[in-house]
Scaffold this active site. Structure first.
Site, mmCIF file in Angstrom:
data_model
loop_
_atom_site.group_PDB
_atom_site.id
_atom_site.type_symbol
_atom_site.label_atom_id
_atom_site.label_comp_id
_atom_site.label_asym_id
_atom_site.label_seq_id
_atom_site.Cartn_x
_atom_site.Cartn_y
_atom_site.Cartn_z
ATOM 1 N N GLU A 85 0.970 -1.381 -0.004
ATOM 2 C CA GLU A 85 0.148 -0.055 0.000
ATOM 3 C C GLU A 85 0.911 1.243 -0.136
ATOM 4 O O GLU A 85 0.465 2.348 -0.665
ATOM 5 C CB GLU A 85 -0.870 -0.090 1.111
ATOM 6 C CG GLU A 85 -1.968 -0.965 1.142
ATOM 7 C CD GLU A 85 -1.807 -2.365 1.199
ATOM 8 O OE1 GLU A 85 -0.567 -2.625 1.773
ATOM 9 O OE2 GLU A 85 -2.303 -3.509 1.062
ATOM 10 N N HIS A 99 -11.213 -5.995 8.263
ATOM 11 C CA HIS A 99 -12.003 -5.689 7.021
ATOM 12 C C HIS A 99 -13.204 -4.723 7.373
ATOM 13 O O HIS A 99 -14.105 -4.598 6.461
ATOM 14 C CB HIS A 99 -12.564 -7.231 6.493
ATOM 15 C CG HIS A 99 -11.434 -7.857 5.893
ATOM 16 N ND1 HIS A 99 -10.512 -8.604 6.508
ATOM 17 C CD2 HIS A 99 -11.261 -8.212 4.436
ATOM 18 C CE1 HIS A 99 -9.786 -9.203 5.856
ATOM 19 N NE2 HIS A 99 -10.067 -8.922 4.766
#
Lengths: 322, 378
Positions: free
Chosen positions: A55, A124
């Site tokens: 990322e 998540h």
């Protein structure tokens, strides 16, 4: 909503050759939520790129691409997977315009699927907006309707400033009467909207909590409450005037969001509303938020997320008698 | 009873063939030489280009003078802080000289000298360290990215920019600089990996100057050399004497050429030494001994080149004096530029946060303006 987001990127890419979509799995697979479905096929892998799984590297490379004149649209896959990119986001993306006295703005859109309610496992389901709104130099927007998903994403990609675009995952599959052949006009970033007018109190909310608030407002009618619902749509800039106007009219306000309450956006909003509406308020500004806990496992999330009952209980507390 | 005789052993032997998979076998050319590459003082110096070496010498002397002047400015309170590159001038100068005008330099906070050697006004290069604004120049105008204080975070930017330029069909190479400590950061890894996967036209230059503030290389990495890290990403690693500007120029030029020709990235480790403390806020005597510093003093980049060029008759006393005079003039101009008090506008605090100010910032700007007016009146 998923289709509207895809369509927004597709239209932006078709109109502007400098728009590039990038991230893990966005190419061949079309993203784990299929939001980038078909883009690689239509525009080629150079414009919809499967990157290595990293990322910081994704966002860092996007910074360099934006420095060279491209408009990267970065997908972060899941809220909690964006954290490795925080140094790039905070030290470079948010500050580059400022560091260079405006010489080098970074028109990057960072798409972050966020929030819970989908039965996702650990890491998540975070509502990470408080981190973003606390960082000067970023715009932070979050659509709650299909039309806004399209319009706000177009506006974000067109913006010369970096935008953190928070996508409420549990609304991805929400259907609405939206005709993709005639997309609605693009609303600018920074405009809130009164989604339901009412007279007894204002619910201030955004993203995944909007449908919950609208449902609560319907249910509240039986209790004799006529609730107004304001959808912020943009957390930075925060459309204070629309909120203040509504609260001055109704005299009562509740802020509703999934993110943890302590230090969450609701704290800031409540403070601002209190400062500007003090003499109009019949009760303190209350908040309905996620608990101040790490996001719970799927079988417990219904107890954590602000639901209709908790909102109604809080609205009842607005009958302030102290 | 053997294993073969165990009940059921035969059945497990039926499908033991693993799926076909093999690693890359072309890794050998990616490995660095066992010793840092050197030119000065070796037979390779016979092939030196006199014109280029005169230029390198002049820039080295200027660079040394620039370092001295900047350090003096911190003592006078004109600079908040200055991370010196005394001893590392050959790395800084070579990095600037190998780039074409359209190429981009991605410096770290220590690399102001590279920016100056690329043509940036020294005052503009030092604005960050003086404290009147973070970046004192327009990065696009000079094709020098803002000096990066966070470690290694500018490396992925170099990769992204080089990648974008190649997508557009532009002939642009990005050269990114980082220290030995920076190679431990995650962004170093991610940048090298992206660059290699994308075959981006990037050159990574690691200046291994021995210490990350106080921590020596041995406590930073267990790798044989930092250049060895390249092979893990699938790019060539080059080990070079960072005090030998001829070697630096040659190795960097080759890497830039390779990147320009579509050959992908290179990782270069320049072995050098930071002669002074990390900054003026650091006490180097706490973590290293005089003997080590003295040993490196005998391998000084300016002396090394001066000896070679004098011995070969490429420069003489007069040329050396001319170069020193030129360096003095640069230092005088820098002193003069720095002695002028910078004019700062408090309203700039709000001017460059967003393209368009938010209501919130307008409100805060009004508050500051009122405070300033009240101060003026009192």
């Amino acid at each position: 909503m998923a289709q509207a987001l895809t369509r927004a990127m597709r239209d932006a890419m078709a109109e502007d050759p400098t728009v590039h979509v990038m991230g893990e799995d966005v190419g061949t697979l079309g993203g784990v939520f299929r939001i980038t479905d078909g883009l690689a096929k239509e525009f080629g892998e150079e414009r919809c790129t499967d990157t290595p799984l990293a990322e910081a590297g994704i966002l860092g490379a996007a910074v360099g691409m934006a420095m060279y004149g491209l408009r990267p649209v970065v997908e972060m896959q899941f809220d909690a997977f964006a954290y490795p990119a925080f140094e790039q986001l905070i030290s470079h993306v948010a500050k580059m315009r400022n560091r260079t006295r405006g010489a080098m703005p970074l028109p990057i859109t960072i798409r972050v699927p966020y929030g819970g309610g989908i039965g996702g496992v650990e890491h998540h389901c975070d509502s990470s907006e408080a981190y973003y709104v606390a960082t000067p130099g970023l715009h932070v927007v979050t659509p709650a309707t299909v039309e806004d998903a399209y319009g706000l994403l177009r506006a974000s990609i067109a913006s010369d400033d970096p935008v953190v675009f928070l996508e409420p995952k549990r609304l991805y599959w929400s259907k609405a009467d939206w005709r993709p052949e005639a997309p609605a006009a693009v609303p600018g970033i920074g405009k809130a909207l009164v989604r339901r007018t009412g007279t007894s109190a204002t619910l201030i909310t955004y993203g995944p909590s909007l449908p919950v608030c609208l449902e609560a407002a319907e249910a509240a009618r039986e209790e004799g409450w006529d609730l107004e619902v304001v959808d912020l749509r943009s957390l930075v800039p925060f459309d204070e005037d629309t909120v203040v106007e509504s609260v001055r009219r109704t005299g009562r306000a509740v802020v509703v969001h999934e993110a943890n309450g302590f230090g969450g956006p609701g704290a800031e909003i409540a403070a601002r509303v209190t400062e500007r509406c003090f003499h109009h308020l019949e009760a303190p500004v209350l908040r309905v938020t996620g608990f101040d806990i790490p996001y719970p496992p799927p079988m417990l999330e219904k107890h954590h997320l602000p639901g209709v009952d908790r909102i109604l209980d809080t609205v009842a507390r607005l009958q302030w008698e102290n | 009873m053997t294993v073969q005789e165990l009940p059921g052993a035969g059945a497990s032997h039926r499908s033991t063939q693993p799926p076909a998979w093999s690693p890359r076998t072309d890794a050998a050319p990616l490995l660095p030489d066992p010793e840092p590459y050197r030119v000065l003082g070796t037979e390779a110096a016979d092939g030196l280009d006199p014109e280029l070496m005169r230029r390198c010498y002049a820039e080295l002397v200027r660079g040394r003078r620039y370092n001295a002047q900047a350090t003096a400015l911190t003592k006078q309170g004109r600079l908040a802080v200055y991370p010196s590159t005394v001893g590392q001038e050959a790395c800084e100068i070579a990095a600037a000289l190998v780039l074409e005008e359209q190429d981009w330099l991605f410096p770290s906070y220590r690399d102001t000298l590279a920016a100056v050697a690329r043509g940036l006004d020294p005052v503009q290069a030092l604005t960050l360290l003086r404290g009147d604004w973070h970046t004192g120049y327009d990065p696009r105008e000079h094709r020098i990215a803002p000096l990066s204080t966070p470690l290694a975070t500018q490396l992925p930017h170099a990769v992204g920019l080089a990648h974008a330029a190649r997508l557009r069909g532009d002939d642009v190479v990005a050269l990114a600089m980082v220290g030995d400590g920076g190679t431990s950061e995650g962004d170093f890894h991610e940048a090298l990996n992206f660059a290699a996967v994308w075959q981006a036209p990037v050159v990574f230059l690691v200046q291994n100057n021995g210490f990350a503030i106080s921590v020596p290389l041995a406590k930073q990495t267990a790798a044989p050399t930092l250049a060895h890290k390249a092979v893990g990403y699938g790019m060539p690693g080059r080990l070079v004497d960072g005090n030998d500007i001829a070697a630096m120029h040659e190795v960097l030029s080759e890497a830039v050429r390779r990147a320009r020709a579509g050959g992908g990235p290179t990782l270069i480790e320049a072995v050098t030494y930071r002669m002074e403390a990390h900054t003026n806020a650091d006490d180097a005597t706490r973590y290293r001994g005089d003997a080590e510093v003295e040993a490196w003093k005998a391998h000084d980049p300016v002396d090394l080149l001066e000896r070679e060029l004098t011995a070969r008759g490429i420069i003489d006393e007069a040329a050396i004096q001319a170069v020193r005079d030129d360096a003095e003039a640069m230092a005088a101009a820098l002193r003069e530029g720095m002695n002028a008090d910078p004019v700062v506008d408090p309203m700039d605090l709000f001017a460059h946060v967003y393209a368009e100010q938010t209501d919130r910032l307008r409100e805060q700007a009004a508050m500051l303006r009122a405070e300033l007016e009240a101060e003026d009146q009192s």
